[in-house]
Design a protein around this motif. Structure first.
Motif, PDB file in Angstrom:
ATOM      1  N   THR A 270      18.556 -82.735 -71.702  1.00  0.00           N
ATOM      2  CA  THR A 270      19.253 -81.990 -72.748  1.00  0.00           C
ATOM      3  C   THR A 270      20.613 -82.631 -73.012  1.00  0.00           C
ATOM      4  O   THR A 270      21.288 -83.098 -72.087  1.00  0.00           O
ATOM      5  CB  THR A 270      19.455 -80.530 -72.339  1.00  0.00           C
ATOM      6  N   VAL A 271      20.982 -82.661 -74.277  1.00  0.00           N
ATOM      7  CA  VAL A 271      22.303 -83.154 -74.693  1.00  0.00           C
ATOM      8  C   VAL A 271      22.960 -82.049 -75.523  1.00  0.00           C
ATOM      9  O   VAL A 271      22.417 -81.628 -76.546  1.00  0.00           O
ATOM     10  CB  VAL A 271      22.196 -84.447 -75.515  1.00  0.00           C
TER      11      VAL A 271
ATOM     12  N   TYR B  99      21.657 -76.211 -69.588  1.00  0.00           N
ATOM     13  CA  TYR B  99      22.623 -76.761 -70.544  1.00  0.00           C
ATOM     14  C   TYR B  99      23.819 -75.832 -70.639  1.00  0.00           C
ATOM     15  O   TYR B  99      23.793 -74.682 -70.168  1.00  0.00           O
ATOM     16  CB  TYR B  99      21.983 -76.959 -71.922  1.00  0.00           C
TER      17      TYR B  99
ATOM     18  N   SER C 159      25.380 -83.415 -70.778  1.00  0.00           N
ATOM     19  CA  SER C 159      24.012 -83.931 -70.766  1.00  0.00           C
ATOM     20  C   SER C 159      23.431 -83.740 -69.374  1.00  0.00           C
ATOM     21  O   SER C 159      24.130 -83.933 -68.371  1.00  0.00           O
ATOM     22  CB  SER C 159      23.970 -85.411 -71.169  1.00  0.00           C
TER      23      SER C 159
ATOM     24  N   THR D 288      22.338 -77.759 -78.650  1.00  0.00           N
ATOM     25  CA  THR D 288      21.714 -78.467 -77.535  1.00  0.00           C
ATOM     26  C   THR D 288      20.354 -78.969 -77.997  1.00  0.00           C
ATOM     27  O   THR D 288      19.564 -78.206 -78.560  1.00  0.00           O
ATOM     28  CB  THR D 288      21.542 -77.549 -76.318  1.00  0.00           C
TER      29      THR D 288
ATOM     30  N   ILE E 191      29.824 -85.264 -77.936  1.00  0.00           N
ATOM     31  CA  ILE E 191      28.947 -84.847 -76.840  1.00  0.00           C
ATOM     32  C   ILE E 191      29.767 -84.109 -75.777  1.00  0.00           C
ATOM     33  O   ILE E 191      30.795 -84.607 -75.317  1.00  0.00           O
ATOM     34  CB  ILE E 191      28.225 -86.055 -76.221  1.00  0.00           C
TER      35      ILE E 191
ATOM     36  N   SER F 291      26.238 -80.843 -77.740  1.00  0.00           N
ATOM     37  CA  SER F 291      27.296 -81.468 -78.535  1.00  0.00           C
ATOM     38  C   SER F 291      27.864 -80.491 -79.566  1.00  0.00           C
ATOM     39  O   SER F 291      27.244 -79.476 -79.893  1.00  0.00           O
ATOM     40  CB  SER F 291      26.757 -82.712 -79.249  1.00  0.00           C
TER      41      SER F 291
END
Length: 241
Positions: A147-148, A209, A166, A107, A163, A150
């Motif tokens: 926040t992303v 997240y 998010s 993340t 991904i 993946s």
């Protein structure tokens, strides 16, 4: 029997009293050198032109009201600074097939356009040949980001990123900036200001997240932010009205 006063006499007396109270204020206002200044900070442009760099961009709009050797100051700062302080929020190795591939579940935090306002007061040194001032600003604003999450797979000659999730994350900012500066007039309307500061801001908030199991996880973003990169706080061109 009470003493009766004519309404006209009362009206005149009230007007005289009001004038006697307001006149000293108006007179003192005329004696003070009061003016308003608007400006734009050029420090980012100058740093880049000199071969330097900052890992983020920002723009400062400055308003100052000068009167009696003091400046009342307002500032609006638009920036893309990382208020969380780090890019990687969480990372875990989920699959190890070395030397063929390695997979991570990670993340990351990505800053968005943020806004910081400031209000403060500065005072000029007396009996000094240079117009040097000192003071303090109060800061408050919002640090926008997200926040992303993946899955990142690193192979021998390539990399794949998928991904998973998010989310937006807004952080509250409050702090203080002691300032020391110099303001020099080129003409009656144009001035140059150079200012130094070390802003200290308290960042409050949290980041949400997903973890590798698909569960919602929360991490605190609370921290004290010392902006040593803002030692050169402003190189500002001011227009006086």
């Amino acid at each position: 029997m009470g003493l009766e006063i004519e309404p006209e006499i009362m009206k005149r007396s009230f007007c005289l009293l009001l004038c006697s109270l307001i006149s000293p204020l108006l007179w003192s206002q005329n004696e003070l050198d009061r003016h308003i200044e608007f400006g734009v900070d050029l420090s980012c442009i100058i740093i880049r032109a000199a071969g330097g760099d900052r890992p983020y961009w920002e723009l400062d709009l400055v308003y100052r009201e000068s009167q009696g050797g003091k400046d009342l100051r307002f500032r609006l700062n638009v920036n893309k600074y990382n208020w969380f302080g780090f890019q990687t929020v969480d990372q875990k190795l989920v699959e190890d097939k070395q030397p063929v591939s390695v997979s991570y579940f990670q993340t990351e935090y990505f800053p968005k356009v943020s806004y910081l306002a400031g209000i403060g007061l500065t005072k000029y040194l007396q009996n000094n040949d240079l117009p040097v001032y000192y003071g303090i600003d109060g800061n408050f604003g919002i640090g926008r980001g997200g926040t992303v999450t993946s899955r990142r797979t690193v192979m021998l000659e390539s990399e794949e990123i998928s991904i998973v999730d998010s989310r937006s994350a807004n952080l509250a900012i409050v702090g203080l900036s002691p300032v020391l500066g110099l303001k020099k007039a080129f003409s009656d309307k144009l001035l140059l200001g150079i200012e130094f500061s070390i802003p200290v801001n308290l960042v409050l908030g949290k980041l949400d997240y997903q973890n590798e199991a698909g569960e919602l996880f929360t991490r605190s973003a609370n921290r004290l932010d010392f902006r040593m990169d803002k030692l050169l706080n402003d190189i500002v061109i001011l227009v006086r009205f």
